[in-house]
Scaffold this motif. Sequence first.
Motif, PDB file in Angstrom:
ATOM      1  N   PRO A  12      40.409  16.518  -0.284  1.00  0.00           N
ATOM      2  CA  PRO A  12      40.021  16.527   1.124  1.00  0.00           C
ATOM      3  C   PRO A  12      38.820  15.606   1.367  1.00  0.00           C
ATOM      4  O   PRO A  12      38.053  15.348   0.450  1.00  0.00           O
ATOM      5  N   ARG A  13      38.711  15.118   2.630  1.00  0.00           N
ATOM      6  CA  ARG A  13      37.507  14.352   2.975  1.00  0.00           C
ATOM      7  C   ARG A  13      36.285  15.220   2.744  1.00  0.00           C
ATOM      8  O   ARG A  13      36.311  16.416   3.057  1.00  0.00           O
ATOM      9  N   PRO A  14      35.213  14.618   2.217  1.00  0.00           N
ATOM     10  CA  PRO A  14      34.034  15.451   1.964  1.00  0.00           C
ATOM     11  C   PRO A  14      33.425  15.968   3.270  1.00  0.00           C
ATOM     12  O   PRO A  14      33.424  15.272   4.285  1.00  0.00           O
ATOM     13  N   ALA A  15      32.916  17.191   3.234  1.00  0.00           N
ATOM     14  CA  ALA A  15      32.234  17.768   4.396  1.00  0.00           C
ATOM     15  C   ALA A  15      30.844  17.156   4.500  1.00  0.00           C
ATOM     16  O   ALA A  15      30.334  16.612   3.524  1.00  0.00           O
ATOM     17  N   PRO A  16      30.213  17.227   5.696  1.00  0.00           N
ATOM     18  CA  PRO A  16      28.825  16.754   5.806  1.00  0.00           C
ATOM     19  C   PRO A  16      27.945  17.435   4.761  1.00  0.00           C
ATOM     20  O   PRO A  16      28.118  18.621   4.468  1.00  0.00           O
ATOM     21  N   ASP A  17      27.014  16.674   4.217  1.00  0.00           N
ATOM     22  CA  ASP A  17      26.148  17.166   3.144  1.00  0.00           C
ATOM     23  C   ASP A  17      24.814  17.606   3.761  1.00  0.00           C
ATOM     24  O   ASP A  17      23.923  16.790   3.971  1.00  0.00           O
ATOM     25  N   ARG A  52      17.096 -12.848  16.413  1.00  0.00           N
ATOM     26  CA  ARG A  52      16.802 -12.712  14.994  1.00  0.00           C
ATOM     27  C   ARG A  52      17.493 -11.499  14.373  1.00  0.00           C
ATOM     28  O   ARG A  52      18.055 -11.581  13.281  1.00  0.00           O
ATOM     29  N   LEU A  53      17.464 -10.387  15.071  1.00  0.00           N
ATOM     30  CA  LEU A  53      18.099  -9.200  14.495  1.00  0.00           C
ATOM     31  C   LEU A  53      19.606  -9.394  14.373  1.00  0.00           C
ATOM     32  O   LEU A  53      20.201  -9.128  13.334  1.00  0.00           O
ATOM     33  N   ARG A  54      20.233  -9.876  15.419  1.00  0.00           N
ATOM     34  CA  ARG A  54      21.696  -9.983  15.391  1.00  0.00           C
ATOM     35  C   ARG A  54      22.151 -10.927  14.293  1.00  0.00           C
ATOM     36  O   ARG A  54      23.181 -10.690  13.654  1.00  0.00           O
ATOM     37  N   ALA A  55      21.370 -11.972  14.057  1.00  0.00           N
ATOM     38  CA  ALA A  55      21.757 -12.927  13.024  1.00  0.00           C
ATOM     39  C   ALA A  55      21.742 -12.269  11.644  1.00  0.00           C
ATOM     40  O   ALA A  55      22.436 -12.717  10.727  1.00  0.00           O
ATOM     41  N   ALA A  56      20.970 -11.191  11.511  1.00  0.00           N
ATOM     42  CA  ALA A  56      20.848 -10.545  10.205  1.00  0.00           C
ATOM     43  C   ALA A  56      21.872  -9.428  10.010  1.00  0.00           C
ATOM     44  O   ALA A  56      21.938  -8.832   8.935  1.00  0.00           O
ATOM     45  N   LEU A  57      22.665  -9.125  11.038  1.00  0.00           N
ATOM     46  CA  LEU A  57      23.606  -7.996  10.938  1.00  0.00           C
ATOM     47  C   LEU A  57      25.018  -8.503  10.668  1.00  0.00           C
ATOM     48  O   LEU A  57      25.405  -9.561  11.156  1.00  0.00           O
ATOM     49  N   PRO A  58      25.818  -7.741   9.908  1.00  0.00           N
ATOM     50  CA  PRO A  58      27.215  -8.126   9.707  1.00  0.00           C
ATOM     51  C   PRO A  58      27.933  -8.150  11.054  1.00  0.00           C
ATOM     52  O   PRO A  58      27.656  -7.297  11.909  1.00  0.00           O
ATOM     53  N   PRO A  59      28.848  -9.098  11.250  1.00  0.00           N
ATOM     54  CA  PRO A  59      29.506  -9.212  12.550  1.00  0.00           C
ATOM     55  C   PRO A  59      30.453  -8.053  12.869  1.00  0.00           C
ATOM     56  O   PRO A  59      30.703  -7.778  14.034  1.00  0.00           O
ATOM     57  N   SER A  60      30.952  -7.367  11.846  1.00  0.00           N
ATOM     58  CA  SER A  60      31.933  -6.299  12.094  1.00  0.00           C
ATOM     59  C   SER A  60      31.448  -4.987  11.495  1.00  0.00           C
ATOM     60  O   SER A  60      30.651  -4.990  10.552  1.00  0.00           O
ATOM     61  N   PRO A  61      31.947  -3.857  12.010  1.00  0.00           N
ATOM     62  CA  PRO A  61      31.510  -2.555  11.471  1.00  0.00           C
ATOM     63  C   PRO A  61      32.080  -2.349  10.071  1.00  0.00           C
ATOM     64  O   PRO A  61      33.138  -2.886   9.732  1.00  0.00           O
ATOM     65  N   PRO A  62      31.397  -1.562   9.248  1.00  0.00           N
ATOM     66  CA  PRO A  62      31.863  -1.346   7.873  1.00  0.00           C
ATOM     67  C   PRO A  62      33.128  -0.486   7.859  1.00  0.00           C
ATOM     68  O   PRO A  62      33.262   0.427   8.670  1.00  0.00           O
ATOM     69  N   GLU A  63      34.027  -0.789   6.961  1.00  0.00           N
ATOM     70  CA  GLU A  63      35.234   0.030   6.823  1.00  0.00           C
ATOM     71  C   GLU A  63      34.923   1.262   5.965  1.00  0.00           C
ATOM     72  O   GLU A  63      35.330   2.376   6.290  1.00  0.00           O
ATOM     73  N   ALA A  64      34.188   1.045   4.905  1.00  0.00           N
ATOM     74  CA  ALA A  64      33.808   2.167   4.038  1.00  0.00           C
ATOM     75  C   ALA A  64      32.384   2.588   4.370  1.00  0.00           C
ATOM     76  O   ALA A  64      31.552   1.754   4.732  1.00  0.00           O
ATOM     77  N   GLY A  65      32.124   3.892   4.265  1.00  0.00           N
ATOM     78  CA  GLY A  65      30.790   4.405   4.563  1.00  0.00           C
ATOM     79  C   GLY A  65      29.747   3.859   3.607  1.00  0.00           C
ATOM     80  O   GLY A  65      30.066   3.430   2.490  1.00  0.00           O
TER      81      GLY A  65
END
Length: 487
Positions: A12-17, A52-65
Amino acid sequence: MPDNAAPPVTDPRPAPDWDAFADWGRRIADWGADYHRNLRDRPVRAPLTPGRLRAALPPSPPEAGETMAAIWADLDRLVMPGLTHWQHPRFFAYFPANAAPPSILAEFVTAILAPQCMLWQTSPAATELETHVLDWLRQALGLPDAFHGVIQDSASSATLAAVLVMRERALDWAGNREGLSGQGRLRLYTSAEAHSSVERAAWIAGIGAENLVRLPTAGPLRSADPAALRAAIASDRAAGSIPAGLIACTGATGTGASDDLRALLAAARAEGLYTHVDAAWAGSAMICPDFRSLWDGVEAADSVVMNPHKWLGAQFDCAAHFLRAPEDLVRSLAIRPEYLKTHGADGVIDYSEWSVPLGRRFRALKLWFLLRFYGLGYLRAMIRDHVRWAQALAERLRANPRFEIVTEPVLSLFTFRLAGEDDDAQIAFLSRINNDGHIYLTQTRVDGRIALRFQVGAFAVTAEDVQLAGDVLDALAGGPVMTGSGD
Ligand SMILES: *Cc1c(COP(=O)(O)O)cnc(C)c1O
């Protein structure tokens, strides 16, 4: 595997820790205390480098946590260097947005419980605490017990709610039902110094900026002129328009302009207008009886807003909206689909009927923690200190021939400029002040010309901080002022 395949998930998906949550909660509390202890050492304003901040962030959201540690490291590395420190003791810009420690703790509790406080039944204790704490605040402000309070998310929302009541009352409650086309032309009245939220309320209510009459101001407090109000109402009626409401202000944003409420409210009420007083910033000072002459006559208003989230120390969002006849507001805003009916729970307040959004946060908690932790005595002493220190700084600047005082202190706000210099020089001076980093100021226009605003209101500010501000201003004004430096 195609690019859009779902990521593998453990079963099962892990529950919140919640153990990890508790660890991080403690770490963040320690980090927060350190942040505040060392805040004086940071520059107040963020360095201004767009993108400056946006240039340092990945363009897409992460697939894995990701791990909390990785997220936290990026907060420190990427976000913190790009923040302006609103809780800095030497934040003298705009108005304060204080977050006092007990208020922060209450917000932490609220974040954990995350209740929806739209109906009494959905959070009975939150509703009753809101009613009760706002009645405490009403007493603290010296408002009569005819006023009933509600917490809105912002003063802008309170003013919008009041303008919607103005519209519905003036249209005999037909606006919501029939829409505005074919209705008479509604007119609203406000000071030339009024906050931009008044104009936006006129837009959103469908009344239109052209039907917001900006009254000329006069006198030391730059009050809207009551004679001009009477004349505007008379000429609007003669033209077949429908005068609907007056939005008066106590402590307007630019220079603290404050209307002669006694005269203006009397003139508006004599014409059957609904009246709202915007005391978003200055309202906090009304816990001090010695400052209440600033809103003398306020008890005649139908609606009053002040922001505990500015000067008083309850963190954003917390706008206290007091109404003489909440029924008018409820009649303008209540909607009762079946799923919101609370059978058998009549005689209770459903605060969602007092505001534009349905969902509501548990905002009374921070006000309750704050008022109990400090007591009115501490808060009054703090506000009186701020007012005294601002006035002392104004005197110090007045004594320096490099400066002129443009508007006298209203509570803890005054404006000044470099004597004999043009607007470009004032802006260049402001850039030098803010790039220096010890203090942070903003500007306004007074009678068309740039003036620098100075307000004292940070929860952590001391007399020494205000003196240091005077030292910075003296030092930076000492040399010749370079214009057009482009910094
Ligand atoms: C700050 C301010 C507002 C807007 O307050 P919000 O709570 O941010 O909407 C409105 N009027 C005056 C006079 C203000 O100082």
